[in-house]
Design a protein around this motif. Structure first.
Motif, short mmCIF file in Angstrom:
data_model
loop_
_atom_site.label_atom_id
_atom_site.label_comp_id
_atom_site.label_asym_id
_atom_site.label_seq_id
_atom_site.Cartn_x
_atom_site.Cartn_y
_atom_site.Cartn_z
N ALA A 62 0.83 -1.21 0.00
CA ALA A 62 0.00 0.00 0.00
C ALA A 62 0.87 1.26 0.00
O ALA A 62 0.52 2.26 -0.65
CB ALA A 62 -0.94 0.00 1.19
N ASP A 63 1.97 1.21 0.70
CA ASP A 63 2.87 2.37 0.72
C ASP A 63 3.50 2.59 -0.66
O ASP A 63 3.66 3.73 -1.10
CB ASP A 63 3.97 2.16 1.76
CG ASP A 63 3.42 2.12 3.17
OD1 ASP A 63 2.33 2.71 3.41
OD2 ASP A 63 4.07 1.50 4.03
N GLN A 66 0.91 4.08 -2.87
CA GLN A 66 0.73 5.48 -2.50
C GLN A 66 1.85 6.35 -3.09
O GLN A 66 1.59 7.46 -3.58
CB GLN A 66 0.70 5.60 -0.97
CG GLN A 66 0.29 6.96 -0.48
CD GLN A 66 0.17 6.98 1.03
OE1 GLN A 66 0.70 6.13 1.73
NE2 GLN A 66 -0.55 7.96 1.52
#
Length: 108
Positions: A62-63, A66
């Protein structure tokens, strides 16, 4: 230091190089349109290298997603703002009379 760490260091170093190249272009290029070109192209490329260097170091997927979304958002914002500044600069240049023609009295 692992191979991934070396890859990250290389990518971040390339990103910093392109950021510095963009800053030099902003400082050295003669007109507004050339300066905009240097800033948008070199800085977007520099940010891309930094993002590609940081992605292997993040803990979760997810990072990484992002970071990619931030990179795309910055590229879109840079393109739109550069377009607006360039069109404003071009319209101002068209509205201003030619300085040499005005100072010399016109038809020569």
């Amino acid at each position: 230091m692992t191979l991934i760490d070396w890859y990250s260091a290389l990518m971040v170093a390339l990103g910093v190089f392109f950021f510095i190249a963009g800053c030099v272009g902003l400082w050295r290029f003669p007109d507004e349109l050339s300066k905009l070109h240097a800033l948008t192209k070199a800085d977007n490329l520099g940010l891309g290298f930094v993002v590609l260097g940081v992605i292997p170091q993040v803990a979760e997927m997810a990072d990484a997603i992002q970071l990619l979304v931030i990179w795309v958002a910055v590229m879109l914002a840079g393109a739109v703002s550069c377009y607006l500044l360039a069109s404003q600069t071009q319209s101002q240049q068209l509205e201003q009379p030619d300085v040499d023609e005005h100072q010399t009295g016109g038809n020569q």
